[in-house]
Design a protein around this motif. Structure first.
Motif, short mmCIF file in Angstrom:
data_model
loop_
_atom_site.label_atom_id
_atom_site.label_comp_id
_atom_site.label_asym_id
_atom_site.label_seq_id
_atom_site.Cartn_x
_atom_site.Cartn_y
_atom_site.Cartn_z
N ALA A 94 0.87 -1.19 -0.17
CA ALA A 94 -0.07 -0.26 -0.08
C ALA A 94 0.86 1.28 0.01
O ALA A 94 0.43 2.28 -0.49
CB ALA A 94 -0.90 -0.01 1.17
N LEU A 95 2.06 1.18 0.49
CA LEU A 95 3.13 2.53 0.35
C LEU A 95 3.61 2.62 -1.04
O LEU A 95 4.36 3.55 -1.01
CB LEU A 95 4.01 2.40 1.66
CG LEU A 95 3.61 2.06 3.01
CD1 LEU A 95 4.64 1.69 3.84
CD2 LEU A 95 2.75 3.26 3.43
N LYS B 218 -6.14 3.81 -2.18
CA LYS B 218 -5.25 2.89 -1.34
C LYS B 218 -5.67 3.49 0.19
O LYS B 218 -5.67 4.73 0.40
CB LYS B 218 -3.90 2.77 -1.47
CG LYS B 218 -3.18 2.72 -2.62
CD LYS B 218 -1.74 2.85 -2.58
CE LYS B 218 -1.39 4.35 -2.66
NZ LYS B 218 0.03 4.56 -2.73
N VAL B 219 -6.12 2.61 1.21
CA VAL B 219 -6.53 3.08 2.52
C VAL B 219 -5.54 2.18 3.28
O VAL B 219 -5.71 0.97 3.16
CB VAL B 219 -8.08 2.70 2.72
CG1 VAL B 219 -8.47 2.74 4.00
CG2 VAL B 219 -8.96 3.31 1.61
N LEU B 220 -5.08 2.74 4.39
CA LEU B 220 -4.07 2.22 5.40
C LEU B 220 -5.00 2.50 6.70
O LEU B 220 -5.50 3.56 6.78
CB LEU B 220 -2.88 3.01 5.43
CG LEU B 220 -1.99 2.65 4.13
CD1 LEU B 220 -0.90 3.70 4.29
CD2 LEU B 220 -1.46 1.39 4.06
N GLN C 298 -6.12 -1.62 2.06
CA GLN C 298 -7.13 -2.09 1.03
C GLN C 298 -6.88 -1.12 -0.05
O GLN C 298 -6.40 -0.03 0.10
CB GLN C 298 -8.56 -1.99 1.43
CG GLN C 298 -9.04 -2.84 2.60
CD GLN C 298 -10.58 -2.61 2.63
OE1 GLN C 298 -11.37 -1.63 2.29
NE2 GLN C 298 -11.35 -4.00 2.90
N LEU C 299 -7.00 -2.00 -1.23
CA LEU C 299 -6.96 -1.30 -2.58
C LEU C 299 -8.38 -1.61 -3.07
O LEU C 299 -9.16 -2.46 -3.33
CB LEU C 299 -6.00 -1.99 -3.41
CG LEU C 299 -5.69 -1.38 -4.52
CD1 LEU C 299 -5.25 -0.06 -4.72
CD2 LEU C 299 -4.61 -2.21 -5.51
N SER D 98 5.22 -9.25 -4.28
CA SER D 98 5.05 -9.75 -2.94
C SER D 98 3.53 -9.96 -2.65
O SER D 98 3.04 -9.94 -1.38
CB SER D 98 5.51 -9.14 -1.90
OG SER D 98 5.09 -7.85 -1.97
N ARG D 99 2.48 -9.75 -3.56
CA ARG D 99 1.14 -9.73 -3.44
C ARG D 99 0.75 -11.24 -2.60
O ARG D 99 0.78 -12.36 -3.23
CB ARG D 99 0.26 -9.79 -4.55
CG ARG D 99 -1.05 -9.56 -4.65
CD ARG D 99 -1.41 -8.07 -3.98
NE ARG D 99 -2.82 -7.90 -4.19
CZ ARG D 99 -3.74 -7.92 -2.94
NH1 ARG D 99 -3.17 -8.34 -1.88
NH2 ARG D 99 -4.86 -7.78 -3.10
#
Length: 197
Positions: free
Chosen positions: A98-99, A131-133, A148-149, A191-192
């Motif tokens: 997400a970053l 993107k939600v962190l 989340q994406l 790395s998903r």
């Protein structure tokens, strides 16, 4: 939700609705027809899709989405035609991914590549990738960090053959969820994770 058996339903919308209902989606996505949102167009049809977990049951926590077909004989100027597809797809994402500043671009490319690979003819595409962190605190501290994406998109199909559009949406949800893509030329992020355990 519009009833395509009614004589008031335009022939083009009835044909497009039949194509949507008969479209094949991935085996690892459970797709159902749901009531279409009201007020967006005179005629609409909607699908919901949830990723199927290792248990064999659909689990929206693994990945979820909506596909809405809109039809308006007045051909709204913003659409550039009588049809408009609106879709949504969302899945959990590893926080380190997400970053990544390019992850939103990758999500959009997954949709475009899936549409292109299936021959889904369209124009006037638009959308947002978000993107939600999140971090848990207090009683939710045990949840830790999460991400989340989400992709929201719309476009104007150029024919009533909506099967490739539904297939591309199906592929998008599963790819966001970390499942191996079935469309040639679409690849997973390195790395998903696949959260189907």
């Amino acid at each position: 939700m519009s009833d395509t058996s009614s004589p008031a339903v335009p022939t083009a919308f009835a044909a497009a609705s039949a194509a949507v209902r008969e479209a094949l989606s991935r085996d690892d996505l459970a797709v159902t027809e749901i009531p279409a949102p009201g007020g967006l167009a005179p005629h609409a049809l909607a699908l919901a899709g949830d990723v199927v977990g290792a248990s064999g049951r659909a689990d929206a926590e693994l990945g979820t989405g909506r596909f809405v077909l809109l039809y308006d004989e007045s051909a709204p100027e913003a659409w550039g035609g009588v049809f408009r597809v609106v879709c949504f797809a969302q899945a959990p994402l590893e926080t380190d991914l997400a970053l990544d500043p390019f992850v939103a671009d990758v999500a959009w490319s997954w949709l475009v590549d899936s549409l292109d690979a299936g021959g889904a003819s369209r124009h006037s595409a638009s959308g947002t990738a978000t993107k939600v962190l999140s971090s848990g605190y207090g009683e939710l501290a045990a949840q830790g960090d999460g991400a989340q994406l989400e992709l929201r998109a719309s476009w104007t199909p150029t024919s009533t053959d909506l099967a490739p559009h539904v297939a591309a949406w199906s592929e998008l949800i599963c790819t966001l969820a970390g499942l191996p893509p079935t469309v040639e030329g679409v690849t997973l992020l390195a790395s998903r994770r696949v959260g189907r355990d």
